[in-house]
Design a protein around this motif. Sequence first.
Motif, PDB file in Angstrom:
ATOM      1  N   SER A 151       0.834  -1.193   0.000  1.00  0.00           N
ATOM      2  CA  SER A 151       0.000   0.000   0.000  1.00  0.00           C
ATOM      3  C   SER A 151       0.873   1.249   0.000  1.00  0.00           C
ATOM      4  CB  SER A 151      -0.923   0.016   1.219  1.00  0.00           C
ATOM      5  OG  SER A 151      -0.160   0.130   2.416  1.00  0.00           O
ATOM      6  N   ASP A 152       0.308   2.366  -0.430  1.00  0.00           N
ATOM      7  CA  ASP A 152       1.055   3.615  -0.475  1.00  0.00           C
ATOM      8  C   ASP A 152       1.582   4.036   0.896  1.00  0.00           C
ATOM      9  OD1 ASP A 152       0.784   4.068  -3.280  1.00  0.00           O
ATOM     10  OD2 ASP A 152      -1.294   4.639  -2.947  1.00  0.00           O
ATOM     11  N   PRO A 153       0.780   3.958   1.971  1.00  0.00           N
ATOM     12  CA  PRO A 153       1.322   4.326   3.287  1.00  0.00           C
ATOM     13  C   PRO A 153       2.510   3.461   3.693  1.00  0.00           C
ATOM     14  CG  PRO A 153      -1.079   4.266   3.371  1.00  0.00           C
ATOM     15  CD  PRO A 153      -0.677   3.683   2.050  1.00  0.00           C
ATOM     16  N   ALA A 154       2.470   2.159   3.364  1.00  0.00           N
ATOM     17  CA  ALA A 154       3.570   1.265   3.727  1.00  0.00           C
ATOM     18  C   ALA A 154       4.835   1.608   2.948  1.00  0.00           C
ATOM     19  CB  ALA A 154       3.170  -0.188   3.487  1.00  0.00           C
ATOM     20  N   VAL A 155       4.683   1.858   1.652  1.00  0.00           N
ATOM     21  CA  VAL A 155       5.845   2.210   0.823  1.00  0.00           C
ATOM     22  C   VAL A 155       6.437   3.535   1.291  1.00  0.00           C
ATOM     23  CG1 VAL A 155       6.620   2.758  -1.503  1.00  0.00           C
ATOM     24  CG2 VAL A 155       4.946   0.935  -1.153  1.00  0.00           C
ATOM     25  N   LYS A 156       5.587   4.487   1.565  1.00  0.00           N
ATOM     26  CA  LYS A 156       6.068   5.796   2.000  1.00  0.00           C
ATOM     27  C   LYS A 156       6.750   5.699   3.359  1.00  0.00           C
ATOM     28  CE  LYS A 156       4.633  10.601   1.552  1.00  0.00           C
ATOM     29  NZ  LYS A 156       3.531  11.495   1.196  1.00  0.00           N
ATOM     30  N   ALA A 157       6.199   4.878   4.235  1.00  0.00           N
ATOM     31  CA  ALA A 157       6.815   4.676   5.556  1.00  0.00           C
ATOM     32  C   ALA A 157       8.190   4.046   5.405  1.00  0.00           C
ATOM     33  CB  ALA A 157       5.916   3.809   6.426  1.00  0.00           C
ATOM     34  N   SER A 158       8.344   3.125   4.443  1.00  0.00           N
ATOM     35  CA  SER A 158       9.642   2.499   4.197  1.00  0.00           C
ATOM     36  C   SER A 158      10.672   3.542   3.771  1.00  0.00           C
ATOM     37  CB  SER A 158       9.513   1.426   3.111  1.00  0.00           C
ATOM     38  OG  SER A 158       8.648   0.391   3.518  1.00  0.00           O
ATOM     39  N   LEU A 159      10.235   4.499   2.982  1.00  0.00           N
ATOM     40  CA  LEU A 159      11.138   5.557   2.533  1.00  0.00           C
ATOM     41  C   LEU A 159      11.480   6.517   3.675  1.00  0.00           C
ATOM     42  CD1 LEU A 159       9.561   6.326  -0.958  1.00  0.00           C
ATOM     43  CD2 LEU A 159      11.676   5.081  -0.486  1.00  0.00           C
ATOM     44  N   ARG A 160      10.490   6.833   4.490  1.00  0.00           N
ATOM     45  CA  ARG A 160      10.763   7.705   5.639  1.00  0.00           C
ATOM     46  C   ARG A 160      11.772   7.067   6.586  1.00  0.00           C
ATOM     47  NH1 ARG A 160       5.116   8.641   5.871  1.00  0.00           N
ATOM     48  NH2 ARG A 160       5.000   7.173   7.621  1.00  0.00           N
ATOM     49  N   ASP A 161      11.668   5.750   6.729  1.00  0.00           N
ATOM     50  CA  ASP A 161      12.532   5.051   7.675  1.00  0.00           C
ATOM     51  C   ASP A 161      14.004   5.094   7.279  1.00  0.00           C
ATOM     52  OD1 ASP A 161      10.368   4.428   9.231  1.00  0.00           O
ATOM     53  OD2 ASP A 161      10.143   2.376   8.466  1.00  0.00           O
ATOM     54  N   ILE A 162      14.298   5.221   5.992  1.00  0.00           N
ATOM     55  CA  ILE A 162      15.697   5.198   5.547  1.00  0.00           C
ATOM     56  C   ILE A 162      16.212   6.585   5.202  1.00  0.00           C
ATOM     57  CG2 ILE A 162      15.467   2.842   4.676  1.00  0.00           C
ATOM     58  CD1 ILE A 162      15.379   4.053   1.846  1.00  0.00           C
ATOM     59  N   SER A 163      15.439   7.605   5.528  1.00  0.00           N
ATOM     60  CA  SER A 163      15.826   8.976   5.226  1.00  0.00           C
ATOM     61  C   SER A 163      16.243   9.697   6.501  1.00  0.00           C
ATOM     62  CB  SER A 163      14.664   9.729   4.558  1.00  0.00           C
ATOM     63  OG  SER A 163      14.967  11.105   4.446  1.00  0.00           O
ATOM     64  N   THR A 164      17.297  10.477   6.377  1.00  0.00           N
ATOM     65  CA  THR A 164      17.718  11.313   7.509  1.00  0.00           C
ATOM     66  C   THR A 164      17.052  12.678   7.462  1.00  0.00           C
ATOM     67  OG1 THR A 164      19.652  12.079   6.252  1.00  0.00           O
ATOM     68  CG2 THR A 164      19.949  10.151   7.683  1.00  0.00           C
TER      69      THR A 164
END
Length: 285
Positions: free
Chosen positions: A92-105
């Motif tokens: 889902s879009d929220p899951a994909v976006k959360a994955s990106l937030r998790d690896i961003s500083t």
Amino acid sequence: MSETSEKRTLVPHFVIIGAVIVVILAIIFWPSEEETPVAPEPEVVQPELEVPEEPEVFEPRTTPPPVELEEKDEVEPLPEPEPSEPEPLDVSDPAVKASLRDISTADDNMVNRIIVNVGLLQRFVVTVTNLANDEMAPNQSLLTPPEQSFRVYSQAGKQWIDAASYKRYTPYVDMLESFDNQALLSVYNTYKEDVQAKFAEISDSPNRDFNSVLLEAINQLLDTPEVPVPVEVYTDSVAYKYSDARLENLNEPQKQLLRTGPDNMRRIKAKLRELKALIESDGSQ
């Protein structure tokens, strides 16, 4: 219920059952006060009926034999539970976006603001496929448009791109650099199967590995020439165009990269080279 929990449940039951058995044996073999033998008359005493050893018979049965209790406490091990099926991947879009937030500083607000909320994997596949084909898909952008407008200034009867136009893209480049390369590749590999399936739906070559498409798109951007500033443009009443025919003849993705400005473009290219090396290395293993 786990094996440990099962044992905790069954063990008290066996202890109770053992105690009940001991009580039953005591009731059967231990005489009550009413049944206590009286001194018999000599003439009717039958030697074989004397029970002088009776107390010895019942004394051991006042408590359960230790070995018997230990056997009662033992529980047959339960079979190992069948391994459960892994949870399906959340695409889902929220899951994909959360994955990106998790690896961003970068600040979460920046990631939330810049990356769109709808159709992330689909947009990614369409965007990369179009880039590999030297095309742009404005309606499939992964990123929200800059808040500031494109600006030019006039000098000596000509129009030039204002440096302020380049600064509009700096937050996007900052966010791109905030992603750890290895973690970004890991996120990509996590969703690779779904990405490949989406590519097969829109491509004329559904069996082609999407990695090759991604590398082709990266190469297109890396081939964008670096030009000195200021950059002259003109308008045909519809859109601004590059006055230098060499630049105007570039494909749309390359012209878009040019619009980010020389400094931003160098930073973007550096990140793309790093990711390209990782993708190629990952594919060769």
